[in-house]
Every structure is written in structure tokens, then in C-alpha cells.
Design a protein around this motif. Structure first.
Motif, PDB file in Angstrom:
ATOM      1  N   PRO A  93       0.797  -1.233   0.000  1.00 35.00           N
ATOM      2  CA  PRO A  93       0.000   0.000   0.000  1.00 35.00           C
ATOM      3  C   PRO A  93       0.826   1.279   0.000  1.00 35.00           C
ATOM      4  N   ALA A  94       1.913   1.318   0.765  1.00 32.65           N
ATOM      5  CA  ALA A  94       2.721   2.536   0.842  1.00 32.65           C
ATOM      6  C   ALA A  94       3.354   2.864  -0.510  1.00 32.65           C
ATOM      7  N   LYS A  95       3.888   1.854  -1.171  1.00 33.41           N
ATOM      8  CA  LYS A  95       4.526   2.067  -2.469  1.00 33.41           C
ATOM      9  C   LYS A  95       3.499   2.466  -3.522  1.00 33.41           C
ATOM     10  N   ASP A  96       2.349   1.796  -3.513  1.00 27.89           N
ATOM     11  CA  ASP A  96       1.296   2.143  -4.469  1.00 27.89           C
ATOM     12  C   ASP A  96       0.815   3.580  -4.251  1.00 27.89           C
ATOM     13  N   LEU A  97       0.656   3.969  -2.995  1.00 29.29           N
ATOM     14  CA  LEU A  97       0.200   5.322  -2.696  1.00 29.29           C
ATOM     15  C   LEU A  97       1.239   6.350  -3.107  1.00 29.29           C
ATOM     16  N   GLY A  98       2.514   6.040  -2.861  1.00 30.09           N
ATOM     17  CA  GLY A  98       3.571   6.955  -3.271  1.00 30.09           C
ATOM     18  C   GLY A  98       3.592   7.157  -4.773  1.00 30.09           C
ATOM     19  N   TRP A  99       3.495   6.054  -5.512  1.00 30.87           N
ATOM     20  CA  TRP A  99       3.414   6.152  -6.961  1.00 30.87           C
ATOM     21  C   TRP A  99       2.152   6.913  -7.374  1.00 30.87           C
ATOM     22  N   GLY A 100       1.073   6.694  -6.632  1.00 33.30           N
ATOM     23  CA  GLY A 100      -0.179   7.376  -6.945  1.00 33.30           C
ATOM     24  C   GLY A 100      -0.035   8.885  -6.872  1.00 33.30           C
ATOM     25  N   PHE A 101       0.614   9.374  -5.825  1.00 32.24           N
ATOM     26  CA  PHE A 101       0.828  10.819  -5.691  1.00 32.24           C
ATOM     27  C   PHE A 101       1.706  11.344  -6.821  1.00 32.24           C
ATOM     28  N   ALA A 102       2.757  10.596  -7.172  1.00 31.83           N
ATOM     29  CA  ALA A 102       3.658  11.038  -8.234  1.00 31.83           C
ATOM     30  C   ALA A 102       2.936  11.101  -9.581  1.00 31.83           C
ATOM     31  N   ILE A 103       2.152  10.065  -9.877  1.00 33.93           N
ATOM     32  CA  ILE A 103       1.411  10.041 -11.136  1.00 33.93           C
ATOM     33  C   ILE A 103       0.364  11.148 -11.169  1.00 33.93           C
ATOM     34  N   ALA A 104      -0.328  11.337 -10.049  1.00 33.66           N
ATOM     35  CA  ALA A 104      -1.352  12.383  -9.986  1.00 33.66           C
ATOM     36  C   ALA A 104      -0.760  13.761 -10.233  1.00 33.66           C
ATOM     37  N   ALA A 105       0.411  14.025  -9.665  1.00 30.62           N
ATOM     38  CA  ALA A 105       1.062  15.320  -9.882  1.00 30.62           C
ATOM     39  C   ALA A 105       1.483  15.478 -11.332  1.00 30.62           C
ATOM     40  N   GLY A 106       2.022  14.403 -11.909  1.00 30.04           N
ATOM     41  CA  GLY A 106       2.474  14.476 -13.293  1.00 30.04           C
ATOM     42  C   GLY A 106       1.347  14.642 -14.284  1.00 30.04           C
ATOM     43  N   ILE A 107       0.178  14.112 -13.953  1.00 33.08           N
ATOM     44  CA  ILE A 107      -0.986  14.222 -14.835  1.00 33.08           C
ATOM     45  C   ILE A 107      -1.811  15.471 -14.523  1.00 33.08           C
ATOM     46  N   GLY A 108      -2.001  15.734 -13.240  1.00 34.28           N
ATOM     47  CA  GLY A 108      -2.934  16.772 -12.825  1.00 34.28           C
ATOM     48  C   GLY A 108      -2.517  18.183 -13.181  1.00 34.28           C
ATOM     49  N   ILE A 109      -1.260  18.522 -12.993  1.00 33.50           N
ATOM     50  CA  ILE A 109      -0.818  19.897 -13.246  1.00 33.50           C
ATOM     51  C   ILE A 109      -0.892  20.247 -14.735  1.00 33.50           C
ATOM     52  N   PRO A 110      -0.313  19.423 -15.634  1.00 36.41           N
ATOM     53  CA  PRO A 110      -0.484  19.726 -17.060  1.00 36.41           C
ATOM     54  C   PRO A 110      -1.947  19.644 -17.497  1.00 36.41           C
ATOM     55  N   GLY A 111      -2.694  18.712 -16.898  1.00 34.87           N
ATOM     56  CA  GLY A 111      -4.099  18.562 -17.259  1.00 34.87           C
ATOM     57  C   GLY A 111      -4.908  19.795 -16.938  1.00 34.87           C
ATOM     58  N   LEU A 112      -4.603  20.426 -15.806  1.00 31.53           N
ATOM     59  CA  LEU A 112      -5.308  21.655 -15.443  1.00 31.53           C
ATOM     60  C   LEU A 112      -4.997  22.764 -16.433  1.00 31.53           C
ATOM     61  N   GLY A 113      -3.724  22.840 -16.854  1.00 36.95           N
ATOM     62  CA  GLY A 113      -3.353  23.838 -17.856  1.00 36.95           C
ATOM     63  C   GLY A 113      -4.063  23.600 -19.175  1.00 36.95           C
ATOM     64  N   LEU A 114      -4.168  22.334 -19.576  1.00 39.70           N
ATOM     65  CA  LEU A 114      -4.874  21.999 -20.812  1.00 39.70           C
ATOM     66  C   LEU A 114      -6.338  22.381 -20.730  1.00 39.70           C
ATOM     67  N   TYR A 115      -6.945  22.150 -19.579  1.00 36.14           N
ATOM     68  CA  TYR A 115      -8.353  22.493 -19.395  1.00 36.14           C
ATOM     69  C   TYR A 115      -8.580  23.994 -19.568  1.00 36.14           C
ATOM     70  N   PHE A 116      -7.759  24.803 -18.911  1.00 35.75           N
ATOM     71  CA  PHE A 116      -7.933  26.257 -19.021  1.00 35.75           C
ATOM     72  C   PHE A 116      -7.651  26.736 -20.445  1.00 35.75           C
ATOM     73  N   ALA A 117      -6.669  26.132 -21.116  1.00 37.34           N
ATOM     74  CA  ALA A 117      -6.369  26.514 -22.493  1.00 37.34           C
ATOM     75  C   ALA A 117      -7.527  26.163 -23.418  1.00 37.34           C
TER      76      ALA A 117
END
Length: 254
Positions: A104-128
Motif C-alpha cells: 500500500p505505501a509504495k502504491d500510494l507513493g506512486w499514486g501521488f507522483a502520477i497524480a502530480a504528473g498528470i494533474g498539473i499539465p491537465g489543469l493547464g490543458l483544461y484552461f487553455a
């Protein structure tokens, strides 16, 4: 039950099974999403001036009944995910998709990393996309204020993460590989389906989720675990749902 019989439903003819699972879950959502974008594009009002409301109250004047609707909206969409897991179990594939609590700890850590990598550019794409008139204004949390509002939004985020990653990654990749599809076709198919059932938001939602599907699919092909993907999806939706509900009343740019 013999091994041959146990393997027959998933390994010999997975096509009909996949169509049935998609037909009661995300494939159905993709069809309704296509109808929704067709509706939006044929309205007099331009797409960029329209609003898409998600997670709204059904009976805001009767909170107890509204809560019942919200709970039903969380539980029943999980049934196709449970069905997919059950079918994978029948053919001995359930343990192979990496949906468990073994790390669980490793999966959650990867989850946060993936979410950051997807979420920040995704938010920019949405506003654009919204600025270019290619996307509606998405309001992801529109529940009436009650003691259960935040817990329900959390539950909806968990439901989305489990449903989408189990069905469109773990189940889809397993069965379509067994059907003889190549890796590229399986990956592209998963990404296109994911983008399609988000078309109701507009073309920005489609492209953003298409890219997300490609990244999630690559990760699964590389590590053979959907646990981190479920975690990442839940984190993304928690930020979108709960964050929006807390911030939107105080800003005018969402």
C-alpha cells in the motif's frame, strides 16, 4: 470445474464478454458522452460558453433523500468493476492485475507522483481549451451543503478510481491481449475509450483523458499493477471534487 472449462470464458472468446462488461459500464458512458457533445455542439450557444455540472444534488430540499441518491450513485457503478474482477478470477487472471493491498505505501507513493504528473499539465490543458472555446466550464462538485457533502465527494472519487482503472486498464488489457490484440492496439483502444467517455465536458476533456489513458496504460504495461493507478485517479478526483467545493465559492475563475 476443470481447468479447461475455467479458462474457456476468458481465454477462448473474450470478445463478447468484453462487449458486455463495457456495455454496462464505461462503453455505455462513452455512447452517452458522444450524444452529450453532439447536443452541446448543436445548441445556439457556443461550446465555450456552456457549463457542465458534475456530482449535483438530486433533491437538495430533502437532504436525507439526496443522500440516498448519492449513495446509490456510488454503489451501483461499482458493480461492473466487481463483475470484471469476478470474471478475471474465473480465468485465473485476477491476481495478475495488481489490485491488492500487498504494498500500500509504495502504491500510494506512486499514486501521488502520477497524480502530480498528470494533474498539473491537465489543469493547464483544461484552461487553455476553455479559453479557445473547445471545452465547457466544468463544475465538478455541486452538492448542496450538508454534513455528508465532503464524505460523499470522497466516496465518488473512490468509486471513479476503482471503476475506471479496474475496467479500462486491468480488465481491458488482460482480455484484449488474450483476444490477440497487439500491445499498441490495446493501449490506444484503452486511451480512446477513456477520452470518449469524457467528451461530455468538451474536446479538452477528451484530449486530456486520452493522454491520461496513454500514460496510465504505459505504466500498467511497465509495472503490471493498477493499484498505483487507482490511487492516482482517486487523488486527482479528490482534488477536483473536494478542492472545487471548498474554493469555488471564493473565486471567479473556476
Amino acid at each position: 470445474m476443470s481447468d479447461a472449462l475455467a479458462e474457456a470464458p476468458g481465454r477462448v472468446r473474450p470478445g463478447p464478454e468484453v462487449l458486455l462488461v463495457l456495455g454496462v459500464s464505461l462503453g455505455q458512458s462513452a455512447v452517452y458522452s458522444l450524444l452529450s457533445i453532439a447536443d452541446k455542439l448543436t445548441r445556439p450557444q457556443p461550446l465555450g460558453q456552456q457549463t457542465t455540472t458534475i456530482n449535483a444534488s438530486v433533491t437538495p430540499d430533502r437532504p436525507w433523500l439526496d443522500l440516498g441518491y448519492q449513495l446509490a450513485g456510488m454503489v451501483f457503478p461499482l458493480v461492473p468493476a466487481l463483475l470484471a474482477l469476478y470474471l478475471l478470477r474465473l480465468t485465473g487472471d485476477r491476481a495478475r492485475i495488481g489490485f491488492d493491498l500487498s504494498r500500500p505505501a509504495k502504491d500510494l507513493g506512486w499514486g501521488f507522483a502520477i497524480a502530480a504528473g498528470i494533474g498539473i499539465p491537465g489543469l493547464g490543458l483544461y484552461f487553455a481549451a476553455r479559453a479557445l472555446g473547445l471545452n465547457t466550464t466544468v463544475q465538478p462538485a455541486n452538492l448542496a451543503e450538508n454534513w455528508w457533502t465532503i464524505p460523499v465527494l470522497v466516496g465518488l472519487a473512490v468509486m471513479n478510481g476503482v471503476l475506471e482503472e479496474v475496467v479500462i486498464v486491468g480488465y481491458w488489457f488482460t482480455r484484449m491481449t488474450q483476444a490477440g490484440w497487439g500491445v499498441a492496439a490495446v493501449l490506444i483502444g484503452s486511451a480512446v475509450i477513456r477520452g470518449s467517455y469524457h467528451l461530455y465536458q468538451g474536446f479538452g476533456g477528451f484530449v486530456g483523458n486520452l493522454v491520461m489513458g496513454a500514460v496510465f496504460g504505459w505504466f500498467y504495461l511497465r509495472f503490471k499493477r493498477i493499484g498505483p493507478l487507482v490511487a492516482a485517479h482517486i487523488i486527482l478526483d479528490l482534488v477536483a471534487f473536494v478542492g472545487y467545493s471548498l474554493i469555488a465559492p471564493y473565486v471567479d475563475w473556476l
